[in-house]
Design an enzyme around this catalytic site. Structure first.
Site: not given
Length: 249
Positions: A41-43, A46, A131, A223, A246
């Site tokens: 997802f590139a919202v 992003y 992600d 999550e 992370d």
């Protein structure tokens, strides 16, 4: 390897570097003529990560095998030209934006569930979600392929961050009895067969909607619900934190 846990109590393998032979696995995978999908997802802002993510994924994600990349974005016009390997295909799918990241997370599970039912199940055999604000630095190969695959969060293996445990309020659909749980999984990278991913995302989406209707919001949104689902539906394969570390720890 003797330095890490390589098998869960329910006998699912935990994949670490050095615990598999990729050449053998590649040969088996090719014989089955399988196609794998990768959702990202590139919202909002992003979209900026798309080019770096896709360049690295094209090089390192199931290299040499057929992969369909599904990019969900609220700004298709900002998608750069992507030069892909012949066996890879990119599909840009427009989505609406949400004002808060929590709502984006809620929508993400619903969108994956909806498109898996209407489209993905006819196009791919396995489906993964990752992600987009990352770049792959090494090969992620067919060792990740299984019915239901989860990635152990790097937070779990970093003792100084134990105080950051993701606890859902007791009234949340994601709440688990105290002391229960096997591993803590990241929602940043998970997947499996199309049918299992559909069941997972549909259940998480329903739980998120119920929480929202009752004014409840787990600390980690999708999550938290993913971990609740995997507590009762054990993954058939776990990926070590090597697969998604992370760096904000």
């Amino acid at each position: 390897r003797q330095d890490v846990l390589v098998l869960t109590p329910w006998l699912a393998p935990i994949v670490w570097e050095g615990t598999f032979n990729r050449d053998i696995l590649n040969a088996q995978y090719v014989q089955k003529d399988l196609v794998t999908g990768l959702v990202a997802f590139a919202v909002e802002k992003y979209w900026f990560f798309i080019e770096g993510f896709m360049r690295s994924a094209n090089k390192y994600f199931l290299a040499g095998h057929q992969v369909n990349f599904y990019l969900f974005t609220d700004n298709p016009g900002k998608i750069p030209h992507l030069q892909m390997a012949p066996e890879n295909h990119v599909f840009v799918i427009p989505v609406q934006n949400d004002s808060r990241w929590q709502d984006i997370s809620t929508s993400r599970m619903d969108i994956i569930s909806t498109y898996t039912h209407s489209q993905f199940q006819y196009e791919v055999d396995y489906l993964y979600s990752m992600d987009i604000h990352v770049q792959l630095l090494a090969h992620i190969g067919v060792e990740i392929i299984d019915a239901l695959v989860a990635t152990i969060s790097s937070w779990q293996v970093t003792p100084q961050h134990e105080n950051k445990a993701y606890e859902a309020p007791p009234e949340s659909q994601a709440a688990s009895p105290e002391g229960q749980g096997d591993f803590y999984y990241t929602a940043s990278f998970y997947g499996g067969s199309v049918s299992e991913v559909y069941k997972l995302t549909r259940a998480c989406s329903q739980g998120l909607v119920e929480d929202r209707e009752h004014g409840v919001e787990p600390r980690r949104s999708d999550e938290s619900h993913l971990n609740q689902y995997l507590l009762h539906h054990k993954p058939t394969r776990l990926l070590s934190p090597e697969y998604y570390w992370d760096t904000e720890l």
